[in-house]
Design a protein around this motif. Structure first.
Motif, PDB file in Angstrom:
ATOM      1  N   PRO A  75       0.264  -1.785  -0.265  1.00  0.00           N
ATOM      2  CA  PRO A  75      -0.038  -0.250  -0.413  1.00  0.00           C
ATOM      3  C   PRO A  75       1.048   0.845   0.092  1.00  0.00           C
ATOM      4  CG  PRO A  75      -0.775  -1.470   1.641  1.00  0.00           C
ATOM      5  CD  PRO A  75       0.309  -2.587   0.930  1.00  0.00           C
ATOM      6  N   GLU A  76       2.223   1.573   1.003  1.00  0.00           N
ATOM      7  CA  GLU A  76       2.653   2.461   1.029  1.00  0.00           C
ATOM      8  C   GLU A  76       3.838   3.050  -0.315  1.00  0.00           C
ATOM      9  OE1 GLU A  76       5.143   2.999   4.423  1.00  0.00           O
ATOM     10  OE2 GLU A  76       4.631   1.152   4.821  1.00  0.00           O
ATOM     11  N   LEU A  77       4.055   1.458  -1.164  1.00  0.00           N
ATOM     12  CA  LEU A  77       4.241   1.581  -2.825  1.00  0.00           C
ATOM     13  C   LEU A  77       3.442   2.141  -3.721  1.00  0.00           C
ATOM     14  CD1 LEU A  77       6.322  -2.103  -2.684  1.00  0.00           C
ATOM     15  CD2 LEU A  77       7.104   0.631  -3.149  1.00  0.00           C
ATOM     16  N   GLU A  78       2.234   1.364  -3.115  1.00  0.00           N
ATOM     17  CA  GLU A  78       1.114   2.003  -4.154  1.00  0.00           C
ATOM     18  C   GLU A  78       0.959   3.854  -4.604  1.00  0.00           C
ATOM     19  OE1 GLU A  78       0.040  -2.075  -5.754  1.00  0.00           O
ATOM     20  OE2 GLU A  78      -1.192  -1.239  -4.005  1.00  0.00           O
ATOM     21  N   SER A  79       1.436   3.939  -3.130  1.00  0.00           N
ATOM     22  CA  SER A  79       0.316   5.094  -2.468  1.00  0.00           C
ATOM     23  C   SER A  79       1.454   6.052  -3.196  1.00  0.00           C
ATOM     24  CB  SER A  79      -0.117   5.418  -1.696  1.00  0.00           C
ATOM     25  OG  SER A  79       0.752   5.067  -0.561  1.00  0.00           O
ATOM     26  N   SER A  80       2.812   6.129  -3.329  1.00  0.00           N
ATOM     27  CA  SER A  80       3.869   7.006  -3.081  1.00  0.00           C
ATOM     28  C   SER A  80       4.007   7.634  -3.864  1.00  0.00           C
ATOM     29  CB  SER A  80       4.961   6.273  -2.898  1.00  0.00           C
ATOM     30  OG  SER A  80       6.386   6.975  -3.671  1.00  0.00           O
ATOM     31  N   THR A  81       3.645   9.386  -4.147  1.00  0.00           N
ATOM     32  CA  THR A  81       4.064   9.715  -4.939  1.00  0.00           C
ATOM     33  C   THR A  81       5.763  10.303  -5.620  1.00  0.00           C
ATOM     34  OG1 THR A  81       3.446  11.674  -4.037  1.00  0.00           O
ATOM     35  CG2 THR A  81       1.685  10.305  -4.815  1.00  0.00           C
ATOM     36  N   ALA A  82       6.463  10.306  -4.687  1.00  0.00           N
ATOM     37  CA  ALA A  82       7.925  10.723  -4.713  1.00  0.00           C
ATOM     38  C   ALA A  82       9.201   9.550  -5.683  1.00  0.00           C
ATOM     39  CB  ALA A  82       8.867  10.398  -3.909  1.00  0.00           C
ATOM     40  N   ASP A  83       9.929  11.036  -7.002  1.00  0.00           N
ATOM     41  CA  ASP A  83      10.142  10.246  -7.540  1.00  0.00           C
ATOM     42  C   ASP A  83      11.104   8.852  -7.330  1.00  0.00           C
ATOM     43  OD1 ASP A  83       8.227  11.576  -9.412  1.00  0.00           O
ATOM     44  OD2 ASP A  83      10.206  13.605  -9.753  1.00  0.00           O
ATOM     45  N   VAL A  84      11.904   8.936  -5.953  1.00  0.00           N
ATOM     46  CA  VAL A  84      12.419   8.325  -5.351  1.00  0.00           C
ATOM     47  C   VAL A  84      11.917   7.411  -4.248  1.00  0.00           C
ATOM     48  CG1 VAL A  84      14.785   8.086  -4.439  1.00  0.00           C
ATOM     49  CG2 VAL A  84      14.435   9.117  -6.529  1.00  0.00           C
ATOM     50  N   ILE A  85      12.106   6.353  -3.795  1.00  0.00           N
ATOM     51  CA  ILE A  85      11.450   5.618  -3.051  1.00  0.00           C
ATOM     52  C   ILE A  85      12.358   4.971  -2.287  1.00  0.00           C
ATOM     53  CG2 ILE A  85       9.990   3.965  -1.598  1.00  0.00           C
ATOM     54  CD1 ILE A  85       8.499   4.520  -4.024  1.00  0.00           C
ATOM     55  N   LEU A  86      13.195   5.010  -1.162  1.00  0.00           N
ATOM     56  CA  LEU A  86      14.106   4.114  -0.090  1.00  0.00           C
ATOM     57  C   LEU A  86      13.839   2.874   0.481  1.00  0.00           C
ATOM     58  CD1 LEU A  86      16.344   7.057   1.441  1.00  0.00           C
ATOM     59  CD2 LEU A  86      16.630   5.551  -0.885  1.00  0.00           C
ATOM     60  N   ILE A  87      13.876   1.616   0.085  1.00  0.00           N
ATOM     61  CA  ILE A  87      13.472   0.821   1.507  1.00  0.00           C
ATOM     62  C   ILE A  87      14.271  -0.004   2.174  1.00  0.00           C
ATOM     63  CG2 ILE A  87      12.706  -1.061   0.751  1.00  0.00           C
ATOM     64  CD1 ILE A  87      10.753  -0.034  -0.486  1.00  0.00           C
ATOM     65  N   ASP A  88      14.584   0.909   3.444  1.00  0.00           N
ATOM     66  CA  ASP A  88      14.963   0.230   4.015  1.00  0.00           C
ATOM     67  C   ASP A  88      15.277  -1.584   5.175  1.00  0.00           C
ATOM     68  OD1 ASP A  88      16.316   0.220   6.806  1.00  0.00           O
ATOM     69  OD2 ASP A  88      15.702   1.956   7.463  1.00  0.00           O
ATOM     70  N   GLY A  89      15.965  -1.666   4.524  1.00  0.00           N
ATOM     71  CA  GLY A  89      15.965  -2.932   4.726  1.00  0.00           C
ATOM     72  C   GLY A  89      15.302  -4.081   4.018  1.00  0.00           C
ATOM     73  N   VAL A  90      16.527  -4.089   2.818  1.00  0.00           N
ATOM     74  CA  VAL A  90      15.954  -5.340   2.222  1.00  0.00           C
ATOM     75  C   VAL A  90      16.949  -6.467   2.495  1.00  0.00           C
ATOM     76  CG1 VAL A  90      16.089  -6.340  -0.831  1.00  0.00           C
ATOM     77  CG2 VAL A  90      14.553  -3.966   0.125  1.00  0.00           C
ATOM     78  N   ARG A  91      16.108  -8.383   2.437  1.00  0.00           N
ATOM     79  CA  ARG A  91      16.925  -8.888   3.330  1.00  0.00           C
ATOM     80  C   ARG A  91      17.285 -10.313   2.012  1.00  0.00           C
ATOM     81  NH1 ARG A  91      14.750  -6.404   7.010  1.00  0.00           N
ATOM     82  NH2 ARG A  91      15.798  -5.942   9.111  1.00  0.00           N
ATOM     83  N   SER A  92      15.743 -10.111   0.626  1.00  0.00           N
ATOM     84  CA  SER A  92      16.650 -11.255   0.015  1.00  0.00           C
ATOM     85  C   SER A  92      16.487 -10.970  -1.452  1.00  0.00           C
ATOM     86  CB  SER A  92      15.115 -12.159   0.679  1.00  0.00           C
ATOM     87  OG  SER A  92      14.076 -12.261  -0.003  1.00  0.00           O
ATOM     88  N   ASN A  93      16.838 -11.745  -2.186  1.00  0.00           N
ATOM     89  CA  ASN A  93      16.594 -11.544  -3.870  1.00  0.00           C
ATOM     90  C   ASN A  93      14.900 -11.651  -4.116  1.00  0.00           C
ATOM     91  OD1 ASN A  93      19.464 -11.268  -3.817  1.00  0.00           O
ATOM     92  ND2 ASN A  93      19.781 -13.037  -4.833  1.00  0.00           N
ATOM     93  N   GLU A  94      14.086 -12.614  -4.090  1.00  0.00           N
ATOM     94  CA  GLU A  94      12.794 -12.600  -3.526  1.00  0.00           C
ATOM     95  C   GLU A  94      12.278 -11.031  -3.766  1.00  0.00           C
ATOM     96  OE1 GLU A  94      14.498 -16.032  -3.453  1.00  0.00           O
ATOM     97  OE2 GLU A  94      14.559 -14.635  -1.635  1.00  0.00           O
ATOM     98  N   GLU A  95      12.555 -10.692  -1.930  1.00  0.00           N
ATOM     99  CA  GLU A  95      12.269  -9.377  -2.462  1.00  0.00           C
ATOM    100  C   GLU A  95      12.335  -8.212  -3.542  1.00  0.00           C
ATOM    101  OE1 GLU A  95      11.907  -9.249   3.365  1.00  0.00           O
ATOM    102  OE2 GLU A  95      13.313  -8.161   1.404  1.00  0.00           O
ATOM    103  N   ILE A  96      13.938  -8.064  -3.918  1.00  0.00           N
ATOM    104  CA  ILE A  96      14.107  -7.399  -5.135  1.00  0.00           C
ATOM    105  C   ILE A  96      12.673  -7.597  -5.608  1.00  0.00           C
ATOM    106  CG2 ILE A  96      15.771  -6.980  -6.555  1.00  0.00           C
ATOM    107  CD1 ILE A  96      17.804  -7.751  -4.079  1.00  0.00           C
ATOM    108  N   GLN A  97      12.434  -9.011  -6.637  1.00  0.00           N
ATOM    109  CA  GLN A  97      12.075  -9.279  -7.454  1.00  0.00           C
ATOM    110  C   GLN A  97      10.710  -8.892  -7.251  1.00  0.00           C
ATOM    111  OE1 GLN A  97      13.194 -10.634 -10.904  1.00  0.00           O
ATOM    112  NE2 GLN A  97      15.612 -10.803  -9.297  1.00  0.00           N
TER     113      GLN A  97
END
Length: 182
Positions: A75-97
């Motif tokens: 929901p946060e990703l979809e509602s963001s209007t920023a050109d750059v989103i920082l994701i704090d704490g990615v832990r796996s390749n599956e999350e990246i995908q």
């Protein structure tokens, strides 16, 4: 323009949240993966202890796949209007995908020594921060178990957070992200 999603990855206490908080003022949105797990714990009336949050993170991944935490922040990703989103704490390749569905991904790894990270975590004061070396090692092993070393290894850029001031760490990150934008 496609959104730039900068995934901050690194072992607990390396400096990911320091960078994320420091760059909010640049107009970037920040989504914290650990906070998503904390909110889910709250929703389930679980006390946000080190043990409960660790078990919940593993349970979510076991039940819903290794990209499960991205579902919590969708929901946060979809509602963001920023050109750059920082994701704090990615832990796996599956999350990246999973995150690739929302924009262009760049991985920024933050490295720090074990002693530096332990000292920082002891001072930070989150409910789940380890207060003993044993708990610290337990947490590191849990993070390694969910694949964090792969996201660190695949990073587009890495910062070594040794001997840097907080401002230098934030400024270094900002310059890297500006280069990715250009």
């Amino acid at each position: 323009m496609t959104k730039l999603i900068v995934c901050l990855t690194g072992m607990p206490g390396a400096g990911k949240s320091t960078i994320a908080e420091g760059l909010k003022s640049k107009g970037y949105d920040v989504i914290n993966m650990g906070n998503a797990v904390r909110k889910e714990a709250q929703r389930r009336n679980l006390e946000p202890t080190r043990s409960n949050l660790g078990k919940l993170m593993l349970e979510l991944r076991e039940k819903n796949g290794t990209g499960a935490i991205v579902e919590l922040v969708k929901p946060e990703l979809e509602s963001s209007t920023a050109d750059v989103i920082l994701i704090d704490g990615v832990r796996s390749n599956e999350e990246i995908q999973e995150l690739r569905k929302f924009g262009t991904i760049k991985l920024l790894a933050i490295h720090a020594s074990t002693d530096t990270r332990f000292d920082f975590l002891q001072k930070r004061g989150r409910s789940d921060d380890p207060q003993t070396k044993e708990h610290f090692e337990e947490r590191d092993n849990r993070e390694l178990g969910v694949g964090i070393s792969n996201s660190i290894a695949l990073s587009d850029y890495a910062i070594t957070n040794v001997g840097l001031t907080k401002d230098e760490l934030i400024e270094t990150s900002f310059k890297i992200i500006k280069n990715w934008i250009n």
